[in-house]
Structures are given as structure tokens and as C-alpha cells.
Design an enzyme around this catalytic site. Structure first.
Site, mmCIF file in Angstrom:
data_model
loop_
_atom_site.group_PDB
_atom_site.id
_atom_site.type_symbol
_atom_site.label_atom_id
_atom_site.label_comp_id
_atom_site.label_asym_id
_atom_site.label_seq_id
_atom_site.Cartn_x
_atom_site.Cartn_y
_atom_site.Cartn_z
ATOM 1 N N ASP A 109 0.858 -1.176 0.000
ATOM 2 C CA ASP A 109 0.000 0.000 0.000
ATOM 3 C C ASP A 109 0.898 1.230 0.000
ATOM 4 O OD1 ASP A 109 -2.209 1.619 0.133
ATOM 5 O OD2 ASP A 109 -2.572 1.304 2.266
ATOM 6 N N ASP B 220 -2.797 4.662 -2.880
ATOM 7 C CA ASP B 220 -3.875 5.252 -2.094
ATOM 8 C C ASP B 220 -4.332 6.588 -2.696
ATOM 9 O OD1 ASP B 220 -5.273 5.140 0.668
ATOM 10 O OD2 ASP B 220 -4.376 7.138 0.660
ATOM 11 N N GLU C 273 -6.349 3.605 -6.212
ATOM 12 C CA GLU C 273 -7.628 3.870 -5.536
ATOM 13 C C GLU C 273 -8.174 5.179 -6.094
ATOM 14 O OE1 GLU C 273 -9.474 4.410 -1.034
ATOM 15 O OE2 GLU C 273 -7.460 5.127 -1.496
ATOM 16 N N HIS D 93 -10.741 -2.111 3.480
ATOM 17 C CA HIS D 93 -10.618 -1.587 4.845
ATOM 18 C C HIS D 93 -11.469 -0.347 5.099
ATOM 19 C CE1 HIS D 93 -7.986 0.850 2.434
ATOM 20 N NE2 HIS D 93 -7.867 1.717 3.417
ATOM 21 N N ASP D 94 -12.049 0.242 4.043
ATOM 22 C CA ASP D 94 -12.894 1.425 4.187
ATOM 23 C C ASP D 94 -14.382 1.104 4.080
ATOM 24 O OD1 ASP D 94 -10.870 3.337 4.527
ATOM 25 O OD2 ASP D 94 -10.556 3.511 2.371
#
Length: 460
Positions: free
Chosen positions: A21, A122, A164, A238-239
């Protein structure tokens, strides 16, 4: 670092690559770069971030943080505001600064040299921002910056990159993932993720999911990226809340609805992603009070809505449905204390893992885990899944979704019942049934679809 080195080496021995990440839109406010920027306006690191003077004694403009409130925080010592599109502890980097960009590329090449298999980038669609024009996503310099990043870092190696991109459309996704443009391998798009919020509202304002609307979105992305880009396939991260709790059934039909969701997704074209615990059917972790919440986004929403007069029980209901903590509770390995995750105290409670844990999944030949394993095997064996064309099949039923994949004379049909009620539907194959590839019920494939029934068949 020695642990990381060992992980990369041992994974490679097993033909596994570790994708990192990578957060390059912002840093922590505790990062040495930002600390130097705070101490000395003449430091080279000051221009690594985005600063503006006040306008008439107020914030530079009306830009809002993604977590609520102004995106600008004032530093009295400097007489300037810095930009943070997320929390004030996450100051945005200034991607207009070539020196800063070179430092980022140096860092990325450090990890590439160590042997990572690529990066998940990200909120990468924010790096081309123009805050003076109130532009955050998909800014004017975004794709030029990605081409430069590609050229200086991962473009030289056999690496996977996924961005993302909350603001991506199919047209924008083509720009990112067209292999001839030398940007990224693929992106995460979130159009399907926002379908259960009220139109024009924030994600906390809930409405019931329309399965046909969901099917239309997936069909659009399958069709419009075909031959021009590449899809990412996911339900969880994770969101996001746990998908079984969100759009399946986390009680009576937990396993069946989990299998249905997996079967629908895994026969589409693109790269599938499994978020930890998804493969054993982990579900949301409901809370009773805001004191149990760790997530900054949920806590800020709670404060805003309390001040606006919302009822506390309604706010808690929204957090239980959509809060990010739902996906951040530790992985459940077995039924022992703290679910076998730790002998200490985890950052969020593990709760009673009960039958939802890895040990139980491995012991049950009919578990969701083995459905995922079978789906992965099929994706490796059948070129029709990776190469075939896509065509939605009208069903005339609100909860029944179906589609066809076709490749070199073979056809693959997927049918799912996206509800907890039985439905009448049957595909007229017009061809000989070759093989039932997967089915989440032990029954014949016929005109009656039981709750959350799902299957995929191969035709001659």
C-alpha cells in the site's frame, strides 16, 4: 525491516508477490518533512506541502476535508494554512514540486529493489489537484504525473499497480489502465459501492439496494472497459462494511449469501481482490455507543449529526451499516480467546468468533472458504473468464441477475438470486448443458431459485 525482507523472500519461494500500500498524496503530520516545514518556512521541505495565506482573515477557500470540516488548518507561527483533504494530521503533498516528486520516486525504487510485486496507490486520483480552483479528484496534471511516475519507477519492471480512484468513470479508467498509455495496471472504481445511499446524500444516508441497478453498473464497466482497460473486482476493503452484512444476510443465510456474492463477482472479467476475512464470511461488528468507535470518519459524522439534531440511535444505525471499523476488527483464526489473533489486547475487539473463523472454515467442506478456492481454480483453468465477451441477460425479476460470457464457441452463464425469497426463473440455454461449474445449493439447476441461490454453467 528484517521481517519484511523475510516475508518478500519466503513469499517469492511460493510464487507469491507482495504488493505494498503506497500513500503518496499525503504524509503524517509527524513526518520529518512536515516537521521541518513547520519549523522553517525557508526549509526545502516547506514547499513539499500545499500552503496558502488567509483570505480576509479566513480560510483560503471553501474546500472541505473528506472527513468533514475545512480542508485548511492554520499554523500561527507561519501565518499560513496547509491543505489536508483528509484529517489535519494528514497534510497533502505538493505534487507541483519536482524535488518532492523525485524523493517519492526514490522511495518507491527502494521498495522495488527489495523485491515487492507492485503497489496499491492510495487516493491516487488526488495528486493532480488544483486547490485554488477547488479541484481535488482527476485534476489537470494527474495523468502526466502518473506517466512520469511510471517512467521513473515501476514501468521498468514486471509489477502490478492498482490505483484507488473514488472519482473514476469508465472513460477515466481507460486512461489509467490502457497498457499503451504507460500509467497503471488497473484502478479501483467505486460506482457500485455508492448505490445504497440516497441520491445526492452522503454515504450515511441509507436506502435499500436495488440489485438491478447494481447489475447495470457492473455491466457498464464490463462492457466499456472491454479491450480498452482492465477491471478490478471487489466487494470489501478496509474502508467498507462487510459485504455479507451489507447486501447479503448475516444471519440465516450467511454462508449461502456469501457464496452468491462471490459467484456473481468471480466470473466477471478483471482481477478479483479478497479482503481479509471475506473468504470465511466475517460480518459487521455492531456497536451500541460512539465510545466503541475508533474510526475518525464515523466519529466526525457522529459529532456533526448530533449538532444538527439527528437522533443518536439513527446515527449509530448508520455507523453499524457503513462504518469503517466493521472491516477493521482483527482476523478470526479460531474460537479461542481473541480469536487466536493475539494473546494481548487488539486495537479493536475480536468479539466472539464462534463459528466464523479459519479453523471452522477449513474443517467444513461446504464452507465459504472452499467456494472461494474453487472460484480461483476456475479462473486459472478457464480462458473464457479472463478473455470472453460479456453480455447481461434480462431476467424480468428485480432480484435475479444473470449474464453470459462467450469465448471461442463456448458460453458460460451465471445466474444469482440476490434476495432471501424464492424466485421463478430459468435460462433457455438453446444449447446442450456441458457442465455445472459451481452451485451453492445441493439441488438441480431448475426454474425455482431458492434464497440467495447462485450457479454458473458451461454450454457447448
Amino acid at each position: 525491516m528484517s521481517d519484511m525482507d523475510t516475508l518478500i523472500i519466503e513469499a517469492k519461494k511460493r510464487n507469491i508477490r507482495i504488493i505494498m500500500d503506497l500513500v503518496v498524496n499525503h504524509t503524517s503530520s509527524e513526518h520529518p518533512w512536515f516537521q521541518s516545514a513547520l519549523q522553517d518556512p525557508n526549509s526545502k521541505f516547506h514547499d513539499f506541502y500545499v500552503w496558502r495565506k488567509s483570505i480576509d482573515g479566513d480560510v483560503p477557500n471553501e474546500l472541505q476535508s473528506n472527513f468533514g470540516g475545512s480542508a485548511w488548518t492554520f499554523v500561527p507561527k507561519l501565518g499560513e494554512y496547509y491543505l489536508h483533504l483528509h484529517a489535519k494530521e494528514q497534510p497533502d503533498l505538493n505534487w507541483e514540486n519536482p524535488m518532492m516528486r523525485q524523493e517519492i520516486y526514490r522511495m518507491m525504487n527502494y521498495w522495488i529493489k527489495k523485491g515487492v510485486g507492485g503497489f496499491r496507490l492510495d487516493v491516487i486520483d488526488l495528486i493532480g489537484k488544483d486547490p485554488d480552483q477547488l479541484i481535488t479528484k482527476n485534476g489537470p496534471t494527474l495523468h502526466a504525473l502518473l506517466k512520469e511516475m511510471n517512467q521513473h519507477t515501476f514501468g521498468k519492471d514486471d509489477l502490478v499497480t492498482v490505483g484507488e480512484t473514488w472519482g473514476a468513470t469508465p472513460e477515466i479508467a481507460q486512461l489509467y489502465s490502457d497498457e499503451n498509455r504507460n500509467e497503471l495496471s488497473m484502478v479501483f472504481q467505486f460506482e457500485h459501492i455508492n448505490l445504497d445511499k440516497q441520491a445526492g446524500k452522503r454515504k450515511w444516508d441509507l436506502k435499500k439496494l436495488d440489485p438491478q441497478e447494481l447489475h447495470q453498473v457492473f455491466s457498464k464497466w464490463q462492457t466499456e472497459l472491454a479491450g480498452k482497460g482492465w477491471n478490478s473486482l471487489f466487494w470489501n476493503n478496509h474502508d467498507l462494511p462487510r459485504i455479507i452484512s451489507r447486501w447479503g444476510d448475516d444471519h440465516e443465510y450467511r454462508i449461502l449469501s456469501g457464496k452468491m456474492l462471490a459467484i456473481y463477482l468471480y466470473f466477471l472479467q478483471g482481477t478479483p481482490y479478497i479482503y481479509q476475512g471475506e473468504e470465511i464470511g466475517m460480518i459487521n461488528y455492531p456497536i451500541q455507543s460512539i465510545d466503541e468507535v475508533d474510526d475518525i470518519e464515523s466519529r466526525r459524522m457522529y459529532d456533526e449529526r448530533i449538532q444538527s439534531g439527528y437522533k443518536e440511535k439513527d446515527i449509530i444505525a448508520s455507523i453499524n451499516a457503513k462504518g469503517r471499523d466493521n472491516a477493521r476488527h482483527p482476523m478470526q483464526w479460531d474460537a479461542s480467546k481473541e480469536a487466536g489473533f493475539t494473546t494481548g489486547i487488539p486495537w479493536l475487539p475480536t468479539g466472539d468468533s464462534g463459528e466464523i473463523n479459519v479453523a471452522a472454515a477449513l474443517d467444513d467442506p461446504n464452507s465459504l472458504f472452499y467456494t472461494y478456492k474453487r472460484l480461483i481454480q476456475l479462473r486459472k483453468e478457464l480462458p473464457i473468464i479472463t478473455e470472453g465477451t460479456f453480455k447481461p441477460i434480462p431476467t424480468g425479476k428485480a432480484a435475479v441477475l444473470a449474464y453470459m460470457r462467450e469465448y471461442k464457441g463456448e458460453k458460460l452463464i451465471v445466474v444469482v438470486n440476490f434476495s432471501n425469497k424464492s424466485e421463478q426463473f430459468f435460462v433457455d440455454y438453446n444449447q446442450q448443458l456441458k457442465k455445472i461449474l459451481i452451485h451453492n445449493y445441493k439441488k438441480e439447476v431448475n426454474h425455482v431459485l431458492l434464497p440467495y441461490e447462485a450457479y454458473a454453467v458451461l454450454l457447448h
